[in-house]
Design an enzyme around this catalytic site. Structure first.
Site, PDB file in Angstrom:
ATOM      1  N   ASN A  96      -3.450   9.109   3.973  1.00 49.80           N
ATOM      2  CA  ASN A  96      -2.121   8.395   4.376  1.00 49.80           C
ATOM      3  C   ASN A  96      -1.898   8.200   5.816  1.00 49.80           C
ATOM      4  O   ASN A  96      -1.112   7.592   6.504  1.00 49.80           O
ATOM      5  CB  ASN A  96      -0.882   9.233   4.043  1.00 49.80           C
ATOM      6  CG  ASN A  96      -0.760   9.351   2.625  1.00 49.80           C
ATOM      7  OD1 ASN A  96      -1.268   8.197   1.868  1.00 49.80           O
ATOM      8  ND2 ASN A  96      -0.127  10.256   1.976  1.00 49.80           N
TER       9      ASN A  96
ATOM     10  N   ASP B 191      -9.979  -9.803   2.175  1.00 46.93           N
ATOM     11  CA  ASP B 191     -10.387 -10.818   1.391  1.00 46.93           C
ATOM     12  C   ASP B 191     -10.624 -11.846   2.434  1.00 46.93           C
ATOM     13  O   ASP B 191      -9.821 -12.350   3.160  1.00 46.93           O
ATOM     14  CB  ASP B 191      -9.264 -11.459   0.401  1.00 46.93           C
ATOM     15  CG  ASP B 191      -9.589 -12.680  -0.214  1.00 46.93           C
ATOM     16  OD1 ASP B 191     -10.540 -13.185  -0.171  1.00 46.93           O
ATOM     17  OD2 ASP B 191      -8.655 -13.116  -0.751  1.00 46.93           O
TER      18      ASP B 191
ATOM     19  N   ARG C  70       0.867  -1.246   0.018  1.00 44.28           N
ATOM     20  CA  ARG C  70      -0.082   0.057   0.007  1.00 44.28           C
ATOM     21  C   ARG C  70       0.789   1.279   0.143  1.00 44.28           C
ATOM     22  O   ARG C  70       0.445   2.342  -0.583  1.00 44.28           O
ATOM     23  CB  ARG C  70      -0.836  -0.010   1.208  1.00 44.28           C
ATOM     24  CG  ARG C  70      -1.854   0.997   1.261  1.00 44.28           C
ATOM     25  CD  ARG C  70      -2.878   1.012   2.319  1.00 44.28           C
ATOM     26  NE  ARG C  70      -3.880   2.048   2.393  1.00 44.28           N
ATOM     27  CZ  ARG C  70      -4.264   2.604   3.458  1.00 44.28           C
ATOM     28  NH1 ARG C  70      -3.487   2.380   4.664  1.00 44.28           N
ATOM     29  NH2 ARG C  70      -4.939   3.756   3.508  1.00 44.28           N
TER      30      ARG C  70
ATOM     31  N   SER D 227       8.054  10.405  -1.909  1.00 43.36           N
ATOM     32  CA  SER D 227       7.944  11.679  -1.095  1.00 43.36           C
ATOM     33  C   SER D 227       6.774  11.301   0.170  1.00 43.36           C
ATOM     34  O   SER D 227       6.626  12.077   1.139  1.00 43.36           O
ATOM     35  CB  SER D 227       6.989  12.659  -2.093  1.00 43.36           C
ATOM     36  OG  SER D 227       5.880  12.147  -2.797  1.00 43.36           O
TER      37      SER D 227
ATOM     38  N   THR E  81      -3.613   6.137   7.720  1.00 43.82           N
ATOM     39  CA  THR E  81      -3.766   4.686   8.042  1.00 43.82           C
ATOM     40  C   THR E  81      -2.741   3.986   7.526  1.00 43.82           C
ATOM     41  O   THR E  81      -2.585   2.561   7.557  1.00 43.82           O
ATOM     42  CB  THR E  81      -5.167   3.933   7.578  1.00 43.82           C
ATOM     43  OG1 THR E  81      -5.340   4.643   6.193  1.00 43.82           O
ATOM     44  CG2 THR E  81      -6.282   4.849   8.352  1.00 43.82           C
TER      45      THR E  81
ATOM     46  N   HIS F  80       0.291   4.519  -2.553  1.00 45.34           N
ATOM     47  CA  HIS F  80       0.201   5.779  -2.061  1.00 45.34           C
ATOM     48  C   HIS F  80       1.531   6.763  -2.591  1.00 45.34           C
ATOM     49  O   HIS F  80       1.197   8.160  -2.643  1.00 45.34           O
ATOM     50  CB  HIS F  80       0.074   5.803  -0.665  1.00 45.34           C
ATOM     51  CG  HIS F  80      -1.360   5.353  -0.122  1.00 45.34           C
ATOM     52  ND1 HIS F  80      -2.049   6.113   0.751  1.00 45.34           N
ATOM     53  CD2 HIS F  80      -1.939   4.352  -0.367  1.00 45.34           C
ATOM     54  CE1 HIS F  80      -3.341   5.435   0.657  1.00 45.34           C
ATOM     55  NE2 HIS F  80      -3.351   4.340   0.091  1.00 45.34           N
ATOM     56  N   ASP F  81       2.642   6.365  -2.672  1.00 46.19           N
ATOM     57  CA  ASP F  81       3.773   7.171  -3.250  1.00 46.19           C
ATOM     58  C   ASP F  81       3.428   7.456  -4.593  1.00 46.19           C
ATOM     59  O   ASP F  81       3.635   8.468  -4.971  1.00 46.19           O
ATOM     60  CB  ASP F  81       5.015   6.228  -2.726  1.00 46.19           C
ATOM     61  CG  ASP F  81       6.124   7.120  -3.202  1.00 46.19           C
ATOM     62  OD1 ASP F  81       6.055   8.213  -3.112  1.00 46.19           O
ATOM     63  OD2 ASP F  81       6.918   6.567  -3.881  1.00 46.19           O
TER      64      ASP F  81
ATOM     65  N   GLU G 174       2.574  15.389   3.035  1.00 43.99           N
ATOM     66  CA  GLU G 174       1.943  14.342   2.339  1.00 43.99           C
ATOM     67  C   GLU G 174       1.519  13.188   3.217  1.00 43.99           C
ATOM     68  O   GLU G 174       0.502  12.477   3.234  1.00 43.99           O
ATOM     69  CB  GLU G 174       2.844  13.828   1.175  1.00 43.99           C
ATOM     70  CG  GLU G 174       2.120  12.869   0.346  1.00 43.99           C
ATOM     71  CD  GLU G 174       3.227  12.550  -0.829  1.00 43.99           C
ATOM     72  OE1 GLU G 174       3.047  11.513  -1.280  1.00 43.99           O
ATOM     73  OE2 GLU G 174       3.781  13.402  -1.340  1.00 43.99           O
TER      74      GLU G 174
ATOM     75  N   HIS H 214      -5.852  -5.769  -3.115  1.00 42.07           N
ATOM     76  CA  HIS H 214      -6.662  -5.775  -1.944  1.00 42.07           C
ATOM     77  C   HIS H 214      -6.995  -7.261  -1.552  1.00 42.07           C
ATOM     78  O   HIS H 214      -7.805  -7.470  -0.550  1.00 42.07           O
ATOM     79  CB  HIS H 214      -8.022  -5.032  -2.067  1.00 42.07           C
ATOM     80  CG  HIS H 214      -8.140  -3.624  -2.181  1.00 42.07           C
ATOM     81  ND1 HIS H 214      -9.104  -2.882  -2.740  1.00 42.07           N
ATOM     82  CD2 HIS H 214      -7.129  -2.622  -1.699  1.00 42.07           C
ATOM     83  CE1 HIS H 214      -8.915  -1.384  -2.414  1.00 42.07           C
ATOM     84  NE2 HIS H 214      -7.598  -1.401  -1.744  1.00 42.07           N
TER      85      HIS H 214
END
Length: 355
Positions: A109, A255, A77, A91, A111, A81-82, A103, A210
């Protein structure tokens, strides 16, 4: 209770019949098809400067996952997100500045797992000890994502390397704009991804991440209260045991079939209307994505092939290479400027500054 158990077993049998999984999915990294590489990136970028790089990363993660398998999803994850915000430049690792939060502190971010940030720092320390400071934090993030996938049972693929670290983090508004919330439907998701050069196949394939990890109740409780008619009723009733009211801090697995294994069962969940997020389940409702979901649910090998292509493609978004960016000494902070380093030794003699 017995009736519920039987119902669950029947559901799993149905899922198995729907998922015609390849018995021997391709695991050789050379067997996959890769997108064209961005200028400055290369699969053997550190061959001479840090030949032991990939073994250092993998050995660390093998040991770490024995005590915390959830770290795999956390690292995967982190890479997403990066890359989605300002490109794959690490970053997201930067701490906030004196002028305000960065950021890393933006709502989407908050979580991200602290253990994932810690792992990146510890791996970089091992790499620096073995090779010196030659490997960027951005490349470490990409490598840990790949190994999180492969060590969880997913495909082992090649990662193009040579990224440089960004000098600044994105603003809160830019972060929010580039990380669509889990309440997004396919139309909103495609709009966001198309702006990054990613397409419908990429959306469905990358969403397969996911298949491992946890989700916070607050990310999907709008589908429970009131109950979304597209959600399987049995599934909803069991989710309410974990998320009894809105805005709880509880978590549940992404899942329900194989929560710690990287496989195609996430798509089987969608076929059974057991996706957690709107952004998940809507892919089985929308005509543009439904056929791809079905194909991936039927064929794990196909999913792995498409996931590898899309991951490597995503991993090259707006990368910095060559003399752009830097290689951070500390992944959480940009390097001091040249002037900042020299400033303490400035001596002023008369009207002349001597360095």
């Amino acid at each position: 209770m017995a009736a519920r158990t039987c119902s669950f077993v029947s559901l799993l049998l149905l899922a198995t019949s729907l998922a015609v999984i390849s018995l021997s999915p391709a695991t050789n990294a050379d067997s996959y098809t890769y997108p064209p590489l961005q200028k400055g990136l290369d699969f053997s970028y550190y061959k001479s400067t840090c030949p032991q790089l990939e073994s250092i990363v993998k050995n660390y993660l093998k040991k770490a996952f024995k005590s915390d398998i959830g770290l795999a999803a956390g690292l995967l994850r982190l890479h997403f997100h990066d890359c989605f915000v300002q490109g794959c430049d690490a970053s997201v690792l930067l701490d906030g500045s004196a002028s305000g939060p960065g950021e890393k502190q933006a709502p989407p971010n908050l979580t991200l797992r602290p253990a994932a940030f810690k792992a990146i720092n510890e791996i970089r320390a091992l790499i620096d000890k073995a090779c010196g400071r030659v490997v960027s934090c951005a490349d470490v993030v990409a490598l840990t994502a790949r190994d999180s996938v492969s060590l969880s049972g997913g495909p082992n693929y090649k990662v193009p390397l040579g990224r440089r670290d960004g000098l600044n983090f994105a603003s809160r508004d830019d972060t929010l704009a580039n990380l669509p919330p889990p309440s997004s439907n396919v139309t909103k998701l495609l709009s966001a991804l198309n702006g990054l050069g990613l397409d419908t196949n990429d959306l469905v394939a990358l969403s397969g991440g996911h298949t491992i990890g946890l989700a916070h109740c607050t990310s999907f409780d709008d589908r429970l209260f009131p109950q979304d008619p597209t959600m399987n009723k049995w599934f909803a009733s069991h989710l309410k045991l974990t998320c009894p009211v809105k805005n709880t801090t509880n978590t549940t697995v992404n899942d329900i079939r194989t929560p710690n294994t990287f496989d195609n069962k996430y798509y089987v969940d969608l076929l059974n209307r057991q996706g957690l997020f709107t952004s998940d389940q809507d892919m089985y409702t929308d005509s543009r994505t439904k056929p791809i979901v079905i194909d991936f649910a039927k064929n794990q090998d196909l999913f792995f092939q498409k996931f590898v292509y899309s991951m490597v493609k995503m991993g090259q978004l707006s990368v910095l290479t060559g003399t752009n960016g830097e290689i951070r000494a500390n992944c959480s902070a940009k390097n001091p400027s040249r002037f900042g380093i020299l400033q303490p030794v400035i001596q002023i003699i008369g009207d002349t500054q001597l360095f």
